[in-house]
Design a protein around this motif. Sequence first.
Motif, PDB file in Angstrom:
ATOM      1  N   PRO A 130       0.739  -0.699   0.088  1.00 49.50           N
ATOM      2  CA  PRO A 130       0.061   0.526  -0.229  1.00 49.50           C
ATOM      3  C   PRO A 130       0.654   1.535   0.824  1.00 49.50           C
ATOM      4  O   PRO A 130       1.873   1.603  -0.281  1.00 49.50           O
ATOM      5  N   CYS A 131       0.805   2.298   0.616  1.00 48.22           N
ATOM      6  CA  CYS A 131       0.979   3.408   0.677  1.00 48.22           C
ATOM      7  C   CYS A 131       1.959   3.509   1.953  1.00 48.22           C
ATOM      8  O   CYS A 131       1.532   3.014   2.433  1.00 48.22           O
ATOM      9  N   TYR A 132       3.441   4.008   1.230  1.00 51.18           N
ATOM     10  CA  TYR A 132       4.264   3.520   1.986  1.00 51.18           C
ATOM     11  C   TYR A 132       3.970   4.816   2.985  1.00 51.18           C
ATOM     12  O   TYR A 132       3.793   6.438   1.756  1.00 51.18           O
TER      13      TYR A 132
ATOM     14  N   ALA B 200      -5.237   3.290   4.882  1.00 52.53           N
ATOM     15  CA  ALA B 200      -5.371   1.788   3.526  1.00 52.53           C
ATOM     16  C   ALA B 200      -5.311   0.261   4.376  1.00 52.53           C
ATOM     17  O   ALA B 200      -5.546  -0.332   4.370  1.00 52.53           O
ATOM     18  N   ALA B 201      -4.995   0.345   6.000  1.00 50.37           N
ATOM     19  CA  ALA B 201      -4.694  -0.395   6.763  1.00 50.37           C
ATOM     20  C   ALA B 201      -5.878  -1.511   7.024  1.00 50.37           C
ATOM     21  O   ALA B 201      -5.968  -2.368   5.900  1.00 50.37           O
ATOM     22  N   TRP B 202      -6.639  -0.298   8.142  1.00 51.68           N
ATOM     23  CA  TRP B 202      -8.231  -1.129   8.635  1.00 51.68           C
ATOM     24  C   TRP B 202      -8.992  -1.132   7.382  1.00 51.68           C
ATOM     25  O   TRP B 202      -9.804  -1.962   7.290  1.00 51.68           O
ATOM     26  N   ARG B 203      -8.901  -0.339   6.184  1.00 52.17           N
ATOM     27  CA  ARG B 203     -10.144  -0.386   5.743  1.00 52.17           C
ATOM     28  C   ARG B 203      -9.512  -2.353   4.830  1.00 52.17           C
ATOM     29  O   ARG B 203     -10.609  -2.908   4.225  1.00 52.17           O
ATOM     30  N   SER B 204      -9.011  -2.017   4.158  1.00 49.62           N
ATOM     31  CA  SER B 204      -7.872  -2.963   3.504  1.00 49.62           C
ATOM     32  C   SER B 204      -8.495  -4.400   4.660  1.00 49.62           C
ATOM     33  O   SER B 204      -8.961  -5.880   4.201  1.00 49.62           O
ATOM     34  N   VAL B 205      -7.673  -4.708   5.765  1.00 46.84           N
ATOM     35  CA  VAL B 205      -8.683  -5.396   6.769  1.00 46.84           C
ATOM     36  C   VAL B 205      -9.542  -5.754   7.106  1.00 46.84           C
ATOM     37  O   VAL B 205     -10.635  -7.042   7.325  1.00 46.84           O
ATOM     38  N   LEU B 206     -10.798  -4.857   7.094  1.00 45.46           N
ATOM     39  CA  LEU B 206     -11.829  -4.762   7.604  1.00 45.46           C
ATOM     40  C   LEU B 206     -12.702  -5.417   5.757  1.00 45.46           C
ATOM     41  O   LEU B 206     -14.004  -5.966   5.944  1.00 45.46           O
ATOM     42  N   SER B 207     -12.445  -5.555   4.380  1.00 46.24           N
ATOM     43  CA  SER B 207     -12.117  -5.575   3.428  1.00 46.24           C
ATOM     44  C   SER B 207     -12.368  -7.137   3.479  1.00 46.24           C
ATOM     45  O   SER B 207     -13.087  -7.660   2.072  1.00 46.24           O
TER      46      SER B 207
ATOM     47  N   HIS C  39      -2.052  -7.830   6.918  1.00 46.99           N
ATOM     48  CA  HIS C  39      -1.642  -6.274   6.069  1.00 46.99           C
ATOM     49  C   HIS C  39       0.552  -5.959   5.989  1.00 46.99           C
ATOM     50  O   HIS C  39       0.879  -6.345   6.942  1.00 46.99           O
ATOM     51  N   VAL C  40       1.031  -5.407   5.196  1.00 45.64           N
ATOM     52  CA  VAL C  40       2.340  -5.208   5.030  1.00 45.64           C
ATOM     53  C   VAL C  40       1.771  -3.461   5.186  1.00 45.64           C
ATOM     54  O   VAL C  40       1.317  -3.358   4.114  1.00 45.64           O
ATOM     55  N   TYR C  41       3.434  -3.013   5.769  1.00 44.54           N
ATOM     56  CA  TYR C  41       3.582  -1.872   6.203  1.00 44.54           C
ATOM     57  C   TYR C  41       4.612  -1.601   4.832  1.00 44.54           C
ATOM     58  O   TYR C  41       5.409  -2.257   4.788  1.00 44.54           O
ATOM     59  N   GLY C  42       4.841  -0.471   4.755  1.00 47.57           N
ATOM     60  CA  GLY C  42       6.307   0.216   4.272  1.00 47.57           C
ATOM     61  C   GLY C  42       6.612   2.017   4.608  1.00 47.57           C
ATOM     62  O   GLY C  42       5.686   2.791   4.912  1.00 47.57           O
TER      63      GLY C  42
END
Length: 470
Positions: free
Chosen positions: A263-265, A291-298, A303-306
Amino acid sequence: MKRYAALGLSLLSGLWSLCGADLPELRVSTDKRHLETTDGKPFFLLGDTAWELFHRLDRDETLLYLNKRAAQGFNTVFAVALAEFEFHLPNAAGELPLENNDPTKPREAYFSHMDWVIDEAAKLGLRTALLPTWGDKWNKKWGKGPEIFTPENAAVFCEWLGRRYADKPVIWVLGGDRPIENDNHRAIIRAMAAGLKKGDGGRHLVTYHPQGRKNSSDFWPDESWLDFHMFQSGHAQRFFANYDMNAKNLALAALKPTLDGEPCYEDHPVRGLMKDGKPTEWFDDKDVRMAAWRSVLSGACGHVYGTHSIWQFHDLTKRKQQTDARTPWKEALDLPGAKQMGVMRQIIEKQFFTEGLDWTKLRRDDSLVTLNGIEVTSQNKPMAAVTEDGSFAVIYVPGFAKNGLFFNGHKQMSGSIPETAMALDPATGDFLSAAATISGAGPVYMPMPNLGKEPWKGDWLLVLRKAKDK
């Protein structure tokens, strides 16, 4: 409500449990939506992209990086064996990975260092998501390459890698930010997958890392070697609808877990807002949190962070600036978004579990909430999920909506009145307020909690729990 205040994530002020000399292997869960350990425990993959880890850091620097990420709550580190940048230069110990750029001739000293990194990570409870090579080595497309892979030598190299790391806690990641454009590319990736499976006996999960705004399912909608889907929502714009990329994967006939692998870094230029080749805006911690919460709840399995400085280990005392990096990597380790990813994992794995709530049963349901009198956009769209049995629901509210929202989920929650409706701060895990007492059968207004200055810009998390049967 005092008991919920006590559940705030103050324990993140200490270290996560640093364990894992013998990490259990992973598999896809029976519902084909999540990952789990082979002893049946759900595994929420929380990764950090450290692509150049093997190539650019010495051992002291490596330990600094690994210890910090483990303490922040990460459980997976993404790194590549054959690096993209400065591939012609040796690693920090002066070693090159291949003899004359020949994939059938790996050099022992380079891979011995990789062994050490993977082992040290495992001691801290970190799995390594290992890319055999960056994509420019099989499709240059952009960058410097060189293209060195054929289907034949790809199979040899990856069988060797698979055998070498068969007993290590790794996840295989093919691709490397380049597109499949012809039959030869497709044959190379399939040969890599077959080589890995032959080398490790199929013990480790395999996924595929595509280029920006692309999805592994664009190229591999139903391949037996691909265990879970990965997409790259990327760095082009704010508020990108990564939840729709999850939806595409979860609608496939061949259902597999899905993950936003890039996702966006944080601290990365917003590419769509560049002017005259120069950055004008940068993604911040709220961008990566959204980006993280929207992805996980969908429906994502983790999730991968950067951060823009960490993946390349930006250090002007050792190398020139690359791709607009601006923060020395050791400082970037403490950017706020990293700790907030640990908060997210803590909420999902520990707080929900403490309350007896099973996060693996959550399913996206947009009908749970409506905004109060304004149009839903990619900027303000809430992301809502409810368990299949209606026992609890979680709603992420990104802000940008001044008038609260309405909860419409009585039917999904079996017509019951939820026992509690609480708001949490997704950045800290702190209890914000009791959002409302849910009663009646119609929509219930949920006011915004007190979020300080310009509260309408702040994001919040709403957790609703159904009343227990009496």
